[in-house]
Design a protein around this motif. Structure first.
Motif, short mmCIF file in Angstrom:
data_model
loop_
_atom_site.label_atom_id
_atom_site.label_comp_id
_atom_site.label_asym_id
_atom_site.label_seq_id
_atom_site.Cartn_x
_atom_site.Cartn_y
_atom_site.Cartn_z
N UNK A 192 0.83 -1.20 0.00
CA UNK A 192 0.00 0.00 0.00
C UNK A 192 0.87 1.25 0.00
N UNK A 193 1.96 1.20 0.73
CA UNK A 193 2.89 2.34 0.77
C UNK A 193 3.51 2.55 -0.61
N UNK A 194 3.84 1.46 -1.30
CA UNK A 194 4.38 1.56 -2.66
C UNK A 194 3.40 2.29 -3.56
N UNK A 195 2.14 1.90 -3.48
CA UNK A 195 1.11 2.50 -4.32
C UNK A 195 0.87 3.97 -3.96
N UNK A 196 0.81 4.28 -2.67
CA UNK A 196 0.57 5.65 -2.23
C UNK A 196 1.72 6.57 -2.66
N UNK A 197 2.95 6.12 -2.43
CA UNK A 197 4.12 6.94 -2.76
C UNK A 197 4.17 7.25 -4.25
N UNK A 198 3.83 6.27 -5.07
CA UNK A 198 3.84 6.51 -6.52
C UNK A 198 2.68 7.41 -6.92
N UNK A 199 1.50 7.18 -6.36
CA UNK A 199 0.32 7.94 -6.76
C UNK A 199 0.48 9.44 -6.48
N UNK A 200 1.17 9.78 -5.40
CA UNK A 200 1.34 11.19 -5.04
C UNK A 200 2.12 11.95 -6.10
N UNK A 201 3.07 11.27 -6.76
CA UNK A 201 3.92 11.94 -7.75
C UNK A 201 3.58 11.57 -9.20
N UNK A 202 2.66 10.64 -9.40
CA UNK A 202 2.39 10.15 -10.75
C UNK A 202 1.76 11.21 -11.65
N UNK A 203 0.93 12.08 -11.08
CA UNK A 203 0.25 13.10 -11.90
C UNK A 203 1.28 14.03 -12.54
N UNK A 204 2.25 14.46 -11.75
CA UNK A 204 3.29 15.36 -12.30
C UNK A 204 4.15 14.65 -13.33
N UNK A 205 4.42 13.37 -13.13
CA UNK A 205 5.20 12.62 -14.11
C UNK A 205 4.44 12.47 -15.42
N UNK A 206 3.17 12.09 -15.32
CA UNK A 206 2.38 11.84 -16.53
C UNK A 206 2.12 13.12 -17.32
N UNK A 243 5.30 14.91 0.43
CA UNK A 243 5.71 13.84 1.33
C UNK A 243 4.73 13.68 2.48
N UNK A 244 4.36 14.79 3.08
CA UNK A 244 3.46 14.71 4.24
C UNK A 244 2.03 14.35 3.83
N UNK A 245 1.68 14.61 2.59
CA UNK A 245 0.39 14.14 2.09
C UNK A 245 0.40 12.61 2.00
N UNK A 246 1.50 12.06 1.48
CA UNK A 246 1.63 10.60 1.44
C UNK A 246 1.63 10.03 2.85
N UNK A 247 2.31 10.72 3.76
CA UNK A 247 2.36 10.30 5.16
C UNK A 247 0.95 10.29 5.76
N UNK A 248 0.18 11.30 5.44
CA UNK A 248 -1.19 11.39 5.95
C UNK A 248 -2.04 10.24 5.42
N UNK A 303 -1.09 7.22 4.57
CA UNK A 303 -0.72 6.00 5.29
C UNK A 303 -1.33 6.01 6.69
N UNK A 304 -1.22 7.14 7.36
CA UNK A 304 -1.80 7.28 8.70
C UNK A 304 -3.31 7.07 8.67
N UNK A 305 -3.97 7.64 7.68
CA UNK A 305 -5.42 7.50 7.55
C UNK A 305 -5.82 6.04 7.35
N UNK A 306 -5.08 5.34 6.53
CA UNK A 306 -5.38 3.92 6.29
C UNK A 306 -5.27 3.11 7.57
N UNK A 307 -4.21 3.33 8.33
CA UNK A 307 -4.03 2.60 9.59
C UNK A 307 -5.07 3.00 10.62
N UNK A 358 8.27 4.24 3.43
CA UNK A 358 7.62 5.35 2.73
C UNK A 358 8.65 6.31 2.13
N UNK A 359 9.67 6.66 2.89
CA UNK A 359 10.69 7.58 2.39
C UNK A 359 11.43 7.00 1.19
N UNK A 360 11.75 5.71 1.26
CA UNK A 360 12.45 5.06 0.14
C UNK A 360 11.57 5.03 -1.10
N UNK A 361 10.32 4.62 -0.93
CA UNK A 361 9.41 4.53 -2.08
C UNK A 361 9.06 5.90 -2.63
#
Length: 241
Positions: free
Chosen positions: A48-62, A84-89, A91-95, A142-145
């Motif tokens: 899930x962290x892999x997916x969240x980390x990519x999704x946060x930056x995917x729009x700018x890449x695409x 970064x903190x949006x991705x962190x949020x 993950x926190x929300x999911x947990x 999360x930081x690595x991904x």
């Protein structure tokens, strides 16, 4: 995903209430929450962290809008930290949802099936501590991904690295390697290994304690800070492909 997993487990406990009725309240909670934690903490959380980390930056890449974002009257640190903190949020929300649904469905089982003595034991504060420790253990991943999602446009590279890292982390943790805590992807599994399993044949547990001052938590926080700083310098030098 948290809702679906809790519903499936709720159905399983509901259908097997006659077999579970002799168990004390604490053991019921340990089994119910442990089944969810086992699935979520070992594989679901890292992926899930892999997916969240990519999704946060995917729009700018695409859309290739990194240059546009960096041309705004905002510091690069602000842009990088906000993402970064949006991705962190997320993950926190999911947990947090896992905690809420676990407690809610456990108590609902106790109401619909009074023979299941969930009301005998209150595990709310313990579950909050367990999931918060899982959250801390996931920060290094999360930081690595998040850094990988900055470096690569496509999803396959971060996904592949994250998947291999997750499998390797599970293997290292379950194998009992004494230095597994040095590998960030093994941290969630190491957290789960410290929890009671809820087996009837094991020694009775009267209280569950959660120790936050463990090797994997310190390493996770250290990796998170170091990789976050590295990612910032990559953004600072416009090393985003």
């Amino acid at each position: 995903m948290p809702l679906l997993l809790c519903i499936l487990l709720f159905i399983g406990f509901f259908n097997k209430s006659a077999q579970l009725a002799p168990l004390p309240g604490m053991l019921l909670w340990v089994r119910f929450s442990g089944a969810i934690l086992g699935v979520m903490g070992s594989l679901l959380l890292p992926m899930l962290i892999v997916f969240i980390a990519y999704s946060v930056n995917s729009i700018e890449h695409k859309a290739d809008t990194w240059k546009t974002i960096f041309s705004l009257p905002l510091s690069k640190l602000s842009v990088y930290a906000a993402k970064y903190f949006y991705a962190l949020f997320l993950v926190f929300l999911c947990l947090a949802l896992f905690v809420i649904f676990t407690i809610s469905f456990g108590n609902l089982l106790g109401v619909l099936k009074p023979e299941l003595r969930f009301s005998e034991y209150h595990m709310e504060s313990t579950l909050v501590q367990i999931y918060f420790k899982l959250f801390l253990s996931s920060l290094g991943i999360l930081s690595i991904q998040f850094l990988l999602s900055l470096l690569f446009r496509d999803f396959l590279k971060p996904m592949g690295i994250g998947f291999v890292g997750t499998i390797a982390g599970v293997i290292l943790a379950t194998a009992g390697w004494q230095y597994a805590y040095l590998f960030p992807y093994s941290h969630p599994m190491l957290v789960l290994q410290t929890l009671p399993r809820g087996r009837t044949g094991s020694a009775p547990v009267t209280q569950i304690t959660v120790d936050f001052f463990t090797h994997e938590i310190f390493v996770s926080l250290g990796v998170a800070v170091v990789v976050f700083i590295i990612g910032y310098f990559i953004v600072l030098k416009k090393s985003v492909k």
